[in-house]
Write a protein that holds these residues in place. Sequence first.
Motif, PDB file in Angstrom:
ATOM      1  N   ALA A  21       0.773  -1.087  -0.001  1.00 17.80           N
ATOM      2  CA  ALA A  21       0.038   0.085   0.173  1.00 17.80           C
ATOM      3  C   ALA A  21       0.852   1.279   0.115  1.00 17.80           C
ATOM      4  O   ALA A  21       0.830   2.408  -0.679  1.00 17.80           O
ATOM      5  N   VAL A  22       1.823   1.381   0.813  1.00 15.30           N
ATOM      6  CA  VAL A  22       2.943   2.453   0.802  1.00 15.30           C
ATOM      7  C   VAL A  22       3.639   2.617  -0.620  1.00 15.30           C
ATOM      8  O   VAL A  22       3.265   3.841  -0.904  1.00 15.30           O
ATOM      9  N   ARG A  25       2.425   1.647  -3.526  1.00 17.56           N
ATOM     10  CA  ARG A  25       1.498   2.178  -4.325  1.00 17.56           C
ATOM     11  C   ARG A  25       1.061   3.590  -4.246  1.00 17.56           C
ATOM     12  O   ARG A  25       1.119   4.356  -5.153  1.00 17.56           O
ATOM     13  N   ASP A  26       1.097   4.091  -2.899  1.00 11.29           N
ATOM     14  CA  ASP A  26       0.973   5.560  -2.962  1.00 11.29           C
ATOM     15  C   ASP A  26       1.995   6.335  -3.383  1.00 11.29           C
ATOM     16  O   ASP A  26       1.810   7.502  -3.790  1.00 11.29           O
ATOM     17  N   GLU A  27       3.360   5.675  -3.209  1.00 15.92           N
ATOM     18  CA  GLU A  27       4.421   6.594  -3.609  1.00 15.92           C
ATOM     19  C   GLU A  27       4.490   6.692  -5.253  1.00 15.92           C
ATOM     20  O   GLU A  27       4.896   7.582  -5.881  1.00 15.92           O
ATOM     21  N   VAL A  85       1.778   6.377  -7.059  1.00 15.39           N
ATOM     22  CA  VAL A  85       0.786   7.498  -7.652  1.00 15.39           C
ATOM     23  C   VAL A  85       1.398   9.176  -7.339  1.00 15.39           C
ATOM     24  O   VAL A  85       1.100   9.812  -8.328  1.00 15.39           O
ATOM     25  N   ARG A  86       1.961   9.189  -6.178  1.00 14.73           N
ATOM     26  CA  ARG A  86       2.479  10.493  -5.857  1.00 14.73           C
ATOM     27  C   ARG A  86       3.362  10.905  -6.865  1.00 14.73           C
ATOM     28  O   ARG A  86       3.194  12.086  -7.625  1.00 14.73           O
TER      29      ARG A  86
END
Length: 415
Positions: free
Chosen positions: A279-280, A282-284, A286-287
Amino acid sequence: MSGGGEAIGEEALRARVRELLAAAHPDEVDRVTFRRAQYDHGLAWVHFPEGYGGLGLSPGLQAIVDDEIARHARTTYADLVLNPIGIGMGAPTVLAYAPEAYKQALLPRIFTAEDVWCQLFSEPGAGSDVAGLATRAVRDGDDWIVNGQKVWASLAHRASWAMLLARTDPDKPKHDGLSYFLLDMRSPGVEVRPLYQITGDAEFNEVFLNDVRIPGDRILGKEGAGWRVAITTLMNERVAIGGYSRPGQGMAEKLLRLWREEGPSSPRGAQGRSAAEIAVLRDEVVRVHVESELLGITNQRTKDAMRAGTPGPEGSVAKLVQAELNKEITELALSVIGSDALVYETGYPLERVEAGERSLREFAKHDFLRSRANSIEGGTSEVMRNILGERMLGLPGEPRADKDVPWKEIPRGRA
Ligand SMILES: Cc1cc2nc3c(=O)[nH]c(=O)nc-3n(C[C@H](O)[C@H](O)[C@H](O)COP(=O)(O)OP(=O)(O)OC[C@H]3O[C@@H](n4cnc5c(N)ncnc54)[C@H](O)[C@@H]3O)c2cc1C
């Protein structure tokens, strides 16, 4: 051909591209023939004046030309890959400063990449402080004789022409005693030796200049006014490097592909990872993707507002953001691959870089190493921050103690 000029709008520009394709289609003729026809139609760099490969439009409209060609042809040529230094920096400098005969002779051949160009600015003792350089040009009748050593010269091994900055008056302060020359790289006395980077590629070179003779009419700008010309080259370099990022393209796009094909949702990528870790990550992903798109859109806006000539400090800001973002993206790519990223499958051959066959994984590992250079080439990130601070935020300048001192009196370490 329909007429060019300011009045031309998007539809007329697209129509003009179709006229070009009717005259020479990239799927049917060779690259040089097509590129020459593109130049003759004013569609090479639309922000250049008519007669020099352009139509006097905003540079942002070049994207319309590329888009219309891509709609109608399978074969497309990416400008900055073909002859990055010639197209990104040589052409605007020639346009601004070269005598008319040189403009007519050089510009089309830059665009077709019949002539590859390189930039001979940096020296072992002069990089960020390039105005402190020591390569000497001395008059000999109408000609100049040049002696010195340049370094980090990308593509010098393939170049037919170089933009050369040399000192013509050591008695003047460092910025005032420089002249800017067009150097024919095939001249006697030019010696090019490869330098290998952390990637194993040799993109750049040392260049030794031993009694190289340059005809007097190959000075751009006036004798002693080379710094002004160099600024045009450097500002365009930053726009060219920073401008690589366009919406939907570039490193961030490669990272997304890597995520889809090799990331945690693929059998190989999921091994040994917790849901929280995924999850972490994936967030990165996307960012950085969002940041990259924003940079692309900002670049497009800057181009829309620009005209041919010397760009402003916006190019330096784009260059800074691009360099730092590329490093983040490529680091993240290694995290997506996981522990396999520690192995460099291709081995470590020392070679001249030509677009070789590489898998997505190999690209990711190679790009990670290559991106280290992004915050050095074309001016370091620290220097870009100085420009941003001084020219955009209006902060006080750095102390420049040697600014008015004759160059020959400035202490120098051994190069
Ligand atoms: C891949 C690549 C390709 C290149 N291609 C070319 C080319 O084709 N032609 C060419 O002429 N050059 C080329 N260069 C050279 C490049 O322009 C220089 O490396 C760059 O300008 C930095 O100079 P330097 O290496 O001498 O480092 P230095 O100027 O010695 O800098 C060393 C460190 O000090 C910092 N620093 C220096 N001055 C300041 C300051 N005023 N404020 C804050 N920090 C500062 C720098 O940021 C850096 O971290 C290339 C470099 C690379 C990596």
